[in-house]
Design an enzyme around this catalytic site. Structure first.
Site, PDB file in Angstrom:
ATOM      1  N   GLU A   1       1.168  -0.460  -4.997  1.00  0.00           N
ATOM      2  CA  GLU A   1       0.235   0.683  -5.554  1.00  0.00           C
ATOM      3  C   GLU A   1       1.248   1.815  -5.447  1.00  0.00           C
ATOM      4  O   GLU A   1       1.823   2.226  -4.385  1.00  0.00           O
ATOM      5  CB  GLU A   1      -0.529   0.691  -4.377  1.00  0.00           C
ATOM      6  CG  GLU A   1      -1.693   1.964  -4.553  1.00  0.00           C
ATOM      7  CD  GLU A   1      -2.396   2.482  -3.524  1.00  0.00           C
ATOM      8  OE1 GLU A   1      -3.463   2.869  -3.631  1.00  0.00           O
ATOM      9  OE2 GLU A   1      -1.781   2.387  -2.278  1.00  0.00           O
TER      10      GLU A   1
ATOM     11  N   ASP B   1       0.820  -1.197   0.014  1.00  0.00           N
ATOM     12  CA  ASP B   1      -0.176  -0.064  -0.019  1.00  0.00           C
ATOM     13  C   ASP B   1       0.949   1.421  -0.041  1.00  0.00           C
ATOM     14  O   ASP B   1       1.977   1.349   0.782  1.00  0.00           O
ATOM     15  CB  ASP B   1      -0.840   0.117   1.124  1.00  0.00           C
ATOM     16  CG  ASP B   1      -1.735   1.053   1.325  1.00  0.00           C
ATOM     17  OD1 ASP B   1      -2.626   1.425   0.446  1.00  0.00           O
ATOM     18  OD2 ASP B   1      -1.627   2.002   2.197  1.00  0.00           O
TER      19      ASP B   1
END
Length: 558
Positions: free
Chosen positions: A294, A230
């Site tokens: 990401e 993330d």
């Protein structure tokens, strides 16, 4: 541009006709590829997938009970959003224990059961890893904030105030306001790129990196097949804490202070590469595991390539090329593909049209009267692109963005920036399994309401309808699996006009040509005089030489 074959096996209105719904044809003489290259990844937002205990919130046992749905789709892997212990200020992305399961979602034993059942079904398991920040209730931060000389004093990003008491620099939080909060115990500011309850970890500290490597090993030991990492663009920062320069004037006035700046110093620090190489070394200890980053921000395209280059970094990455795009055009697709020509040493991309942080694509890209046809075309496009397609739960059902009234909002970003929000709640509503008031998601009251339009698109009804989007999704994934060019072949753009998009996917012994009408006017195609190729898919009334609005035609040669 497209070729015909007189006796082509036609597939009308989106459904391939293969025994049992599974295609068995394969391309021979292909070099073996790792399992993840071209894999279809199904994203699960656990709060909204399936509730097993009636508390209105989805859980790990609920995922186990619904994994057959993913298996019937034909997805290669699932990516599960955070289920770790958390105060849930950002719904799990504020982690208070990296090596546990929040009681809201179940137990570690439930997670072990999930992994085992997924593997029995031939599904790989990817989980989120949140390395850039944690919760302010994490024991690491609780110790760090006590003093300036404790064992974890430098595990987070602390800085003195300026002489007049203002924050150390001008960095802004994604969710609004300064990225710094004062802590009276240390008489310093701490950095947080999101909520103030999500302090930034100091990955420049080798001890912090070592602790995170331990977290990775904990989950790899439990059998996970890889990680989605993330907010990787925020992992490391300029230690000098230099001010960000202002962004050039935009066509649309910025909705957040964050958007007023070029994020030159709080994102994409060069030391991030060393961290990724260290993480990749840990992953390699456990064999054929997969890493997906990401990567957002102003330089996401170039950084996606940099972070996946060679063999010692991430396997794949995805940015925001499509997630906040307000209109799907041939040039938008061509531009994203242009960054990945397949050069020697180049990494491998992944693509998502929607996820838990972005509004549903149908609500951004299509008018209500064309939503059904658009959904069919959109899924075909996603599953024909070079890279890993990431399907967000409900995308296979054609879910639209739910409209959540202010008094029912849960997302702190939406509440803080109302009404100009990222609209995350509307994309996070529970998955409708049947037409009941709670959609078969729970026996209690769902944590977010389900809209009537999405309940009407429920999985139970679509499973019974041969022409449904769910059935088409199964066929498209089977098509991708059966034809090597679609799974991991090269990409060559043929045409990107106002409405028409045509490209080829090529592997060692076959070429698949894909034509899409992304617009609302019919198109006449040329070069149908000398039939070459076998039609393997036609959607929304596509014919040889003609593409009605939102139609798709795919042929194979070789």
């Amino acid at each position: 541009m497209m070729h015909c074959k007189k006796n082509a096996r036609h597939v009308r209105d989106g459904l391939a006709r293969f025994p049992g719904g599974v295609m068995t044809r394969t391309d021979r003489h292909e070099t073996p590829e790792p399992w993840w290259r071209g894999a279809v990844i199904y994203q699960i937002y656990p709060r909204s997938f399936q509730d097993s205990d009636g508390d209105g919130v989805g859980d790990l046992a609920g995922i186990v009970g619904r994994l057959d749905h993913v298996a019937r789709l034909g997805a290669d892997a699932i990516w599960i959003c955070p289920f770790f212990p958390s105060p849930m200020r950002d719904f799990g992305y504020d982690v208070s224990d990296y090596c546990g399961v929040d009681p809201l979602f179940g137990t570690l034993e439930d997670f072990d059961t999930l992994v085992s059942h997924a593997h029995d079904l031939g599904i790989k398991v990817l989980i989120d890893q949140v390395y850039s920040h944690c919760s302010d209730r994490h024991p690491w931060f609780q110790e760090s904030r006590i003093s300036r000389d404790n064992a974890r004093a430098d595990w987070f990003v602390w800085a003195d105030a300026k002489p007049e008491g203002s924050p150390p620099n001008n960095w802004q939080s994604v969710f609004g306001g300064p990225a710094w909060t004062w802590d009276a115990r240390r008489r310093q500011y701490y950095l947080h790129n999101f909520l103030k309850e999500q302090p930034q970890l100091n990955l420049h500290n080798p001890q912090v990196q070592e602790a995170l490597m331990g977290v990775a090993r904990f989950w790899l030991e439990r059998g996970v097949d890889g990680f989605r990492i993330d907010a990787l663009n925020f992992a490391l920062f300029d230690p000098a804490l230099a001010d960000n320069p202002p962004a050039p004037p935009a066509k649309t006035p910025p909705g957040r202070p964050f958007d007023f700046q070029l994020r030159l110093y709080n994102q994409f620090h060069p030391a991030t590469l060393g961290f990724l190489e260290r993480l990749r070394g840990v992953l390699d200890e456990y064999g054929a595991t997969f890493s997906l980053g990401e990567i957002g921000g102003d330089e996401d395209g170039s950084m996606m390539k940099r972070y996946t280059a060679g063999t010692g970094r991430l396997n794949s990455a995805y940015g925001f090329d499509f997630l906040y795009l307000d209109r799907l055009t041939p040039e938008a697709v061509a531009g994203a593909m242009r960054n990945w020509p397949g050069a020697e040493g180049e990494g491998w991309p992944s693509w998502a049209f929607e996820n838990h942080d972005a509004p549903r694509a149908l609500s951004r890209w299509s008018a209500p009267d064309t939503a059904d046809a658009f959904a069919r075309m959109k899924l075909a496009l996603l599953l024909c692109l070079r890279g890993n397609p990431i399907l967000y739960q409900g995308e296979e059902l054609g879910l639209e963005q739910d409209d959540i009234p202010f008094h029912l909002l849960q997302d702190p970003e939406a509440i803080a920036n109302w009404p100009l929000t990222l609209s995350r709640d509307g994309a996070r509503t529970p998955l409708p399994w049947d037409a009941s008031p709670a959609g078969g998601f729970t026996s209690g009251t769902p944590w977010l309401p389900l809209g009537s339009a999405n309940r009407a698109r429920n999985a139970e009804a679509q499973a019974k309808e041969p022409q449904s989007l769910l059935q088409l999704t199964r066929q498209l994934i089977a098509l991708r699996r059966a034809h090597a060019p679609l799974r991991h072949g090269n990409f060559r753009l043929i045409h990107a006009g106002e409405q028409l998009l045509v490209f080829e996917r090529e592997s060692a012994n076959a070429v698949v040509t894909c034509a899409f009408n992304l617009g609302t006017k019919p198109l006449e195609l040329q070069s149908c005089d000398k039939p070459q190729g076998e039609e393997i898919l036609a959607i929304n009334g596509a014919e040889c030489g003609r593409l009605p609005p939102l139609a798709v035609r795919i042929v194979r040669s070789g």
